[in-house]
Design a protein around this motif. Structure first.
Motif, PDB file in Angstrom:
ATOM      1  N   PHE A 269       0.816  -1.229   0.156  1.00  0.00           N
ATOM      2  CA  PHE A 269       0.031   0.020   0.117  1.00  0.00           C
ATOM      3  C   PHE A 269       0.967   1.482  -0.136  1.00  0.00           C
ATOM      4  O   PHE A 269       0.523   2.220  -0.392  1.00  0.00           O
ATOM      5  CB  PHE A 269      -1.000  -0.015   1.137  1.00  0.00           C
ATOM      6  CG  PHE A 269      -0.323  -0.104   2.434  1.00  0.00           C
ATOM      7  CD1 PHE A 269      -0.176   1.283   3.107  1.00  0.00           C
ATOM      8  CD2 PHE A 269      -0.304  -1.233   3.139  1.00  0.00           C
ATOM      9  CE1 PHE A 269       0.425   1.049   4.582  1.00  0.00           C
ATOM     10  CE2 PHE A 269       0.032  -1.069   4.832  1.00  0.00           C
ATOM     11  CZ  PHE A 269       0.470  -0.003   5.352  1.00  0.00           C
ATOM     12  N   VAL A 270       2.059   1.218   0.434  1.00  0.00           N
ATOM     13  CA  VAL A 270       3.018   2.401   0.148  1.00  0.00           C
ATOM     14  C   VAL A 270       3.503   2.439  -1.224  1.00  0.00           C
ATOM     15  O   VAL A 270       3.570   3.435  -1.671  1.00  0.00           O
ATOM     16  CB  VAL A 270       3.974   2.274   1.522  1.00  0.00           C
ATOM     17  CG1 VAL A 270       5.142   3.348   1.027  1.00  0.00           C
ATOM     18  CG2 VAL A 270       3.635   2.353   2.745  1.00  0.00           C
ATOM     19  N   ASN A 271       3.599   1.377  -1.926  1.00  0.00           N
ATOM     20  CA  ASN A 271       3.962   1.192  -3.192  1.00  0.00           C
ATOM     21  C   ASN A 271       2.897   1.904  -4.079  1.00  0.00           C
ATOM     22  O   ASN A 271       3.102   3.060  -4.703  1.00  0.00           O
ATOM     23  CB  ASN A 271       4.047   0.166  -3.811  1.00  0.00           C
ATOM     24  CG  ASN A 271       5.371  -0.701  -3.138  1.00  0.00           C
ATOM     25  OD1 ASN A 271       5.166  -1.281  -2.128  1.00  0.00           O
ATOM     26  ND2 ASN A 271       6.249  -1.169  -4.035  1.00  0.00           N
ATOM     27  N   LEU A 272       1.481   1.868  -3.675  1.00  0.00           N
ATOM     28  CA  LEU A 272       0.671   2.328  -4.391  1.00  0.00           C
ATOM     29  C   LEU A 272       0.288   3.750  -4.020  1.00  0.00           C
ATOM     30  O   LEU A 272       0.271   4.406  -5.002  1.00  0.00           O
ATOM     31  CB  LEU A 272      -0.704   1.748  -3.950  1.00  0.00           C
ATOM     32  CG  LEU A 272      -2.187   2.031  -4.791  1.00  0.00           C
ATOM     33  CD1 LEU A 272      -2.000   1.977  -6.145  1.00  0.00           C
ATOM     34  CD2 LEU A 272      -3.431   1.296  -3.986  1.00  0.00           C
ATOM     35  N   LEU A 273       0.549   4.117  -2.678  1.00  0.00           N
ATOM     36  CA  LEU A 273       0.453   5.547  -2.193  1.00  0.00           C
ATOM     37  C   LEU A 273       1.309   6.274  -2.891  1.00  0.00           C
ATOM     38  O   LEU A 273       0.950   7.577  -3.604  1.00  0.00           O
ATOM     39  CB  LEU A 273       0.592   5.574  -0.800  1.00  0.00           C
ATOM     40  CG  LEU A 273       0.844   7.177  -0.236  1.00  0.00           C
ATOM     41  CD1 LEU A 273      -0.443   7.937  -0.236  1.00  0.00           C
ATOM     42  CD2 LEU A 273       1.174   7.162   1.415  1.00  0.00           C
ATOM     43  N   CYS A 274       2.752   5.823  -3.175  1.00  0.00           N
ATOM     44  CA  CYS A 274       3.906   6.538  -3.764  1.00  0.00           C
ATOM     45  C   CYS A 274       3.516   6.943  -5.295  1.00  0.00           C
ATOM     46  O   CYS A 274       3.814   7.801  -6.048  1.00  0.00           O
ATOM     47  CB  CYS A 274       5.049   6.098  -3.464  1.00  0.00           C
ATOM     48  SG  CYS A 274       5.548   6.519  -1.689  1.00  0.00           S
ATOM     49  N   ALA A 275       3.059   5.625  -5.997  1.00  0.00           N
ATOM     50  CA  ALA A 275       2.769   5.678  -7.322  1.00  0.00           C
ATOM     51  C   ALA A 275       1.631   6.547  -7.551  1.00  0.00           C
ATOM     52  O   ALA A 275       1.734   7.362  -8.493  1.00  0.00           O
ATOM     53  CB  ALA A 275       2.128   4.329  -7.771  1.00  0.00           C
ATOM     54  N   ALA A 276       0.581   6.551  -6.557  1.00  0.00           N
ATOM     55  CA  ALA A 276      -0.517   7.734  -6.767  1.00  0.00           C
ATOM     56  C   ALA A 276       0.201   9.028  -7.009  1.00  0.00           C
ATOM     57  O   ALA A 276      -0.295   9.987  -7.298  1.00  0.00           O
ATOM     58  CB  ALA A 276      -1.611   7.513  -5.878  1.00  0.00           C
ATOM     59  N   ALA A 277       0.781   9.455  -5.656  1.00  0.00           N
ATOM     60  CA  ALA A 277       1.592  10.588  -5.468  1.00  0.00           C
ATOM     61  C   ALA A 277       2.211  11.023  -6.628  1.00  0.00           C
ATOM     62  O   ALA A 277       2.294  12.194  -7.410  1.00  0.00           O
ATOM     63  CB  ALA A 277       2.490  10.721  -4.236  1.00  0.00           C
ATOM     64  N   LEU A 278       3.075  10.140  -7.318  1.00  0.00           N
ATOM     65  CA  LEU A 278       4.030  10.379  -8.569  1.00  0.00           C
ATOM     66  C   LEU A 278       2.919  10.995  -9.794  1.00  0.00           C
ATOM     67  O   LEU A 278       3.380  11.937 -10.363  1.00  0.00           O
ATOM     68  CB  LEU A 278       4.648   9.270  -8.765  1.00  0.00           C
ATOM     69  CG  LEU A 278       5.951   9.414  -9.777  1.00  0.00           C
ATOM     70  CD1 LEU A 278       6.936   8.178  -9.622  1.00  0.00           C
ATOM     71  CD2 LEU A 278       5.284   9.183 -11.459  1.00  0.00           C
ATOM     72  N   ILE A 279       1.963  10.009 -10.028  1.00  0.00           N
ATOM     73  CA  ILE A 279       1.220  10.378 -11.154  1.00  0.00           C
ATOM     74  C   ILE A 279       0.273  11.610 -10.872  1.00  0.00           C
ATOM     75  O   ILE A 279       0.258  12.597 -11.788  1.00  0.00           O
ATOM     76  CB  ILE A 279       0.094   9.290 -11.087  1.00  0.00           C
ATOM     77  CG1 ILE A 279       0.965   8.110 -11.833  1.00  0.00           C
ATOM     78  CG2 ILE A 279      -0.979   9.737 -12.148  1.00  0.00           C
ATOM     79  CD1 ILE A 279       1.207   8.108 -13.353  1.00  0.00           C
ATOM     80  N   HIS A 280      -0.185  11.975  -9.442  1.00  0.00           N
ATOM     81  CA  HIS A 280      -0.880  13.018  -9.401  1.00  0.00           C
ATOM     82  C   HIS A 280      -0.076  14.263  -9.352  1.00  0.00           C
ATOM     83  O   HIS A 280      -0.733  15.316  -9.594  1.00  0.00           O
ATOM     84  CB  HIS A 280      -1.740  12.896  -7.727  1.00  0.00           C
ATOM     85  CG  HIS A 280      -2.345  14.015  -7.581  1.00  0.00           C
ATOM     86  ND1 HIS A 280      -3.732  14.415  -8.098  1.00  0.00           N
ATOM     87  CD2 HIS A 280      -2.324  15.516  -6.741  1.00  0.00           C
ATOM     88  CE1 HIS A 280      -4.275  15.399  -7.423  1.00  0.00           C
ATOM     89  NE2 HIS A 280      -3.247  15.893  -6.651  1.00  0.00           N
ATOM     90  N   CYS A 281       1.294  14.201  -9.273  1.00  0.00           N
ATOM     91  CA  CYS A 281       2.062  15.402  -9.221  1.00  0.00           C
ATOM     92  C   CYS A 281       3.011  15.702 -10.499  1.00  0.00           C
ATOM     93  O   CYS A 281       3.733  16.170 -10.684  1.00  0.00           O
ATOM     94  CB  CYS A 281       3.001  15.284  -8.389  1.00  0.00           C
ATOM     95  SG  CYS A 281       2.584  15.308  -6.429  1.00  0.00           S
TER      96      CYS A 281
END
Length: 284
Positions: A205-217
């Motif tokens: 879930f931290v992988n997913l969180l950081c992937a989401a942050a990367l895409i969102h930013c």
């Protein structure tokens, strides 16, 4: 609050009623109430329950019903008029979750949902979901992504998930995730609690969180895929002010925006396991 505290706020929707935990209603409610008073209470999100079990929930929860934040799983053919009735009776329903990728169903159901309730539509995590995503966007709904299950085939690849994150971001859609996200970092675990359970690699879930942050930013899906595939703890840097993965870093204010506008939560039948893992990593 540290950057990780900000990232975790309300992140885990508790699904103790569902496999592999599959607790009875009494045990699930007691667990949720215990977690809501624990040292990690800030990470606790909603209590997930089926529409047809709301009456049983009220009987078990009693006066504690209002201490729950509910996300209700509904079939596409639900008697939708019962939903506002339950709300009028005091059920603290914040969201509903429906499994359908049919634009006509998405439009029809959206018109029946009280305005104060957020609708999440579960769609397959692949490119053929484009029409469904467009319909969800038009209905001002949100997306539910299934990240795993009790068999290896239930886990979408990192490439597929990264592509879906990009498609969601392009449409300004928020999402929640579900299934197979008990652990912070991508790793291999048994699929169920059974002694003879098969095992496989699960998304973190931290992988997913950081992937989401990367895409969102503003990042691209190729880098997001690499984040989702990461299995090394040393690739992350977790400090008081930032959470980082390799050369990428996100401040607390960026993570707050990601959580509020993009990656809303994920469902898990365990709340203790994710928290224990984070503590073991020294990230809490």
């Amino acid at each position: 609050m540290t950057a990780m505290d900000t990232a975790l706020a309300g992140l885990i929707d508790y699904a103790g009623l569902y496999p592999p935990a599959a607790l009875d209603m009494g045990a699930a409610v007691r667990s949720y109430l215990d977690y809501s008073n624990s040292k990690h209470a800030s990470a606790l999100g909603r209590f997930i329950v089926d529409l047809n079990r709301l009456t049983a929930l009220r009987a078990v929860a009693g006066d504690s019903l209002l201490d729950l934040r509910l996300s209700v799983i509904c079939p596409i053919n639900a008697e939708w008029e019962t939903l506002p009735a339950f709300i009028d009776e005091g059920f603290p329903i914040e969201s509903i979750e429906i499994k359908t990728d049919q634009p006509s169903d998405i439009d029809r159901i959206s018109r029946r949902i009280p305005s104060a309730v957020t609708a999440y539509f579960e769609v397959p995590a692949h490119v053929d979901s484009v029409k469904a995503l467009d319909a969800i966007s038009a209905a001002r709904g949100r997306v539910k992504l299934r990240m795993g299950g009790v068999v290896a085939e239930a886990f979408p690849s990192a490439e597929v998930v990264a592509g879906m994150l990009k498609a969601l971001s392009d449409r300004g859609l928020s999402f929640k995730a579900t299934a197979g996200l008990h652990h912070p970092i991508r790793s291999r675990h048994p699929f169920t609690c059974a002694p003879d359970s098969p095992a496989g690699t699960m998304h973190g879930f931290v992988n997913l969180l950081c992937a989401a942050a990367l895409i969102h930013c503003g990042g691209d899906s190729k880098d997001a895929r690499h984040v989702l595939d990461e299995e090394s703890q040393s690739a992350w840097q977790v400090g008081a002010e930032t959470v980082g993965w390799r050369s990428f870093q996100w401040r607390a204010d960026q993570l707050r925006e990601v959580r509020q506008r993009f990656f809303i939560s994920f469902g898990s039948c365990s709340f203790v396991e994710p928290m224990n893992d984070l503590e073991a990593l020294g990230w809490l």
